[in-house]
Design an enzyme around this catalytic site. Structure first.
Site, PDB file in Angstrom:
ATOM      1  N   ASP A  69       0.817  -1.222   0.000  1.00 51.93           N
ATOM      2  CA  ASP A  69       0.000   0.000   0.000  1.00 51.93           C
ATOM      3  C   ASP A  69       0.846   1.266   0.000  1.00 51.93           C
ATOM      4  O   ASP A  69       0.445   2.298   0.534  1.00 51.93           O
ATOM      5  CB  ASP A  69      -0.961   0.009   1.204  1.00 51.93           C
ATOM      6  CG  ASP A  69      -1.704  -1.304   1.361  1.00 51.93           C
ATOM      7  OD1 ASP A  69      -2.292  -1.747   0.363  1.00 51.93           O
ATOM      8  OD2 ASP A  69      -1.671  -1.881   2.463  1.00 51.93           O
ATOM      9  N   LYS A 105       2.212   2.162  -5.130  1.00 53.94           N
ATOM     10  CA  LYS A 105       2.906   1.662  -6.322  1.00 53.94           C
ATOM     11  C   LYS A 105       2.111   1.933  -7.595  1.00 53.94           C
ATOM     12  O   LYS A 105       2.679   2.162  -8.658  1.00 53.94           O
ATOM     13  CB  LYS A 105       3.180   0.161  -6.181  1.00 53.94           C
ATOM     14  CG  LYS A 105       4.155  -0.189  -5.067  1.00 53.94           C
ATOM     15  CD  LYS A 105       4.456  -1.684  -5.023  1.00 53.94           C
ATOM     16  CE  LYS A 105       3.255  -2.510  -4.642  1.00 53.94           C
ATOM     17  NZ  LYS A 105       2.730  -2.220  -3.293  1.00 53.94           N
ATOM     18  N   GLY A 115      -4.429  -4.584  -4.807  1.00 49.60           N
ATOM     19  CA  GLY A 115      -5.062  -3.564  -5.623  1.00 49.60           C
ATOM     20  C   GLY A 115      -4.175  -2.351  -5.767  1.00 49.60           C
ATOM     21  O   GLY A 115      -3.570  -1.889  -4.796  1.00 49.60           O
ATOM     22  N   HIS A 116      -4.050  -1.847  -6.982  1.00 50.76           N
ATOM     23  CA  HIS A 116      -3.292  -0.632  -7.242  1.00 50.76           C
ATOM     24  C   HIS A 116      -4.264   0.480  -7.592  1.00 50.76           C
ATOM     25  O   HIS A 116      -5.029   0.361  -8.549  1.00 50.76           O
ATOM     26  CB  HIS A 116      -2.304  -0.841  -8.399  1.00 50.76           C
ATOM     27  CG  HIS A 116      -1.132  -1.684  -8.025  1.00 50.76           C
ATOM     28  ND1 HIS A 116      -0.181  -2.087  -8.934  1.00 50.76           N
ATOM     29  CD2 HIS A 116      -0.743  -2.195  -6.836  1.00 50.76           C
ATOM     30  CE1 HIS A 116       0.742  -2.819  -8.305  1.00 50.76           C
ATOM     31  NE2 HIS A 116       0.416  -2.887  -7.048  1.00 50.76           N
ATOM     32  N   GLN A 120       1.953  -6.261  -3.604  1.00 51.45           N
ATOM     33  CA  GLN A 120       2.330  -6.326  -2.190  1.00 51.45           C
ATOM     34  C   GLN A 120       3.677  -5.621  -1.962  1.00 51.45           C
ATOM     35  O   GLN A 120       3.939  -4.620  -2.601  1.00 51.45           O
ATOM     36  CB  GLN A 120       2.351  -7.786  -1.697  1.00 51.45           C
ATOM     37  CG  GLN A 120       0.980  -8.401  -1.569  1.00 51.45           C
ATOM     38  CD  GLN A 120       0.607  -9.259  -2.753  1.00 51.45           C
ATOM     39  OE1 GLN A 120       1.446  -9.715  -3.507  1.00 51.45           O
ATOM     40  NE2 GLN A 120      -0.678  -9.488  -2.928  1.00 51.45           N
TER      41      GLN A 120
END
Length: 435
Positions: free
Chosen positions: A13, A16, A40-41, A223
């Site tokens: 988190d 990225k 999730g990005h 991650q």
């Protein structure tokens, strides 16, 4: 042309997605090399949020070829839905491709993930129940079903039948649940195969060809380092290699293809779920302030993230493992308005300074004590600042200490969620790498 690798250095988190989106503009390829749809990005462009789970963050640029690599595990239902969602807001996904060697997440993987977590009770890892761990388990056990398998009807039929016969034994006898239906899963996945077939490529040869044609390649992980299966806070980790080393095994490239290892860290720390977190802020008011200002809720699960001070002791370890030669700091703006900001500079246990980041969870469970240095805060809103020299004096002291402790140059500082809210600190290096 040497390729660039972008990795998170904390517990995930770190932002990225935004940074990959920013850097992808000057890339020909963006390659996702590990993980699944459990991450999730988030990308924020012109007051619109895009949340990507499997599709690489370069998808917003029509000229960028996005490849979901061999090291990623694919839930085809999730991927197809993500493609449809992205296309519904006007983004062209014709340049999104899928490696034929990638493994498939099946419905029984999701069920086994859920049943195992439930059976462990308060000893569970805190997974997202997306089936990522069980998919990697099958891969290592040589029972996995790959993308290339479900494009061949006969092979997929045989492998699925073998897997379901075996998995139903576990589901019914160990977990005392209803068996899954072979017919339903087979028919469902045959439809997915028809839809995804045009996107399937031999990613390994494509990436090698791109390298030898001197294309600009950006490798994107999911991650982060402290969740790495080998070097993270095991067992509270993910099930793949999140480090820069994971690029080679997850994309099929040699180390000689890689040059710039760019690490991303937040100006503070967060962690989702269970596991060690030495710098976690126990003051509920302070923790709530950072969580709300930083919008610290999981992009995939919406779970509130645990918030803590910047941990330079663990960050130095992450930089060492990954061979980081450039650093990006995100969410610096979140710390504005604080009177005092803490930075962890070492760990102690029973009064003794630890020489290295601990490898075993037992040391953390014995109450590792984070030792801090205090820095004066700044009261100025920095979200509209674009030049490093214009930052408040105390803000620059904070940044300079990070560089000094880690012996690294900070390439870029993010001061907001919008694509444009960045300060390029090391301009000569930035434009040399990404021009």
């Amino acid at each position: 042309m040497p390729s660039n690798v972008l990795v998170g250095l904390q517990w995930g988190d770190e932002g990225k997605g935004k940074i990959t989106d920013l850097l992808a503009k000057n890339s020909n390829y963006v390659i996702r090399y590990q993980g699944g749809n459990n991450s999730g990005h988030s990308i924020h462009i012109n007051n619109r949020y895009f949340i990507l789970h499997l599709i690489p963050s370069g998808v917003v640029y029509p000229s960028v070829k996005c490849i979901i690599g061999p090291g990623v595990v694919i839930d085809p239902k999730s991927l197809i839905q993500e493609i449809q969602d992205i296309e519904s807001i006007g983004i062209n996904t014709s340049q999104v491709f899928l490696a034929k060697r990638a493994h498939l997440t099946m419905p029984y993987h999701r069920l086994l993930d859920k049943y195992k977590e439930e059976s462990l009770g308060n000893k569970s890892i805190g997974t997202t129940h997306r089936g990522i761990g069980p998919t990697y388990e099958d891969k290592i056990a040589r029972m996995g079903i790959r993308v290339l398998d479900f494009l061949n009807q006969k092979i997929f039929y045989r492998k699925l039948k073998e897997n379901i016969d075996y998995k139903n034994q576990i589901i019914t006898k160990i977990y005392k649940r209803k068996p899954v239906s072979f017919k339903e899963i087979y028919e469902e996945y045959m439809e997915y195969a028809k839809e995804l077939h045009p996107r399937v490529i031999d990613a390994v040869h494509e990436i090698h060809r791109a390298f030898h044609e001197e294309k600009k390649i950006l490798f994107e992980g999911a991650q982060a380092m402290l969740l790495d299966i080998n070097y993270g806070t095991y067992p509270y980790v993910t099930t793949s290699s999140t480090s820069t080393g994971g690029v080679c095994v997850g994309s099929g490239v040699p180390p000689t293809f890689l040059k710039n290892f760019i690490g991303i860290a937040k100006a503070y720390c967060t962690r989702v779920g269970y596991g060690p977190f030495p710098t976690e802020i126990k003051n509920k008011e302070m923790s709530h302030f950072i969580r709300e200002k930083g919008k610290e809720y999981g992009a995939t699960t919406k779970r509130p993230r645990r918030c803590g001070w910047l941990d330079l002791f663990s960050l130095k370890y992450s930089c060492m493992i990954n061979g980081i030669n450039y650093l990006i700091i995100t969410k610096l703006d979140v710390l504005s308005q604080l009177e005092t900001i803490k930075i962890c500079v070492e760990y102690r246990i029973h009064g003794k300074v630890l020489p290295n980041f601990p490898a075993n969870i037992e040391l953390f469970e014995e109450k590792v004590e984070a030792i801090y240095m205090d820095f004066p805060g700044w009261k100025q809103n920095i979200s509209q600042i674009y030049e490093y020299e214009e930052l408040p004096k105390n803000c620059k002291k904070y940044i300079n200490f990070i560089e000094s402790y880690l012996n690294l140059n900070i390439l870029l500082i993010s001061v907001g969620s919008e694509r444009s809210q960045n300060i390029i600190k090391d301009k000569s290096s930035f434009f040399k790498i990404f021009s």
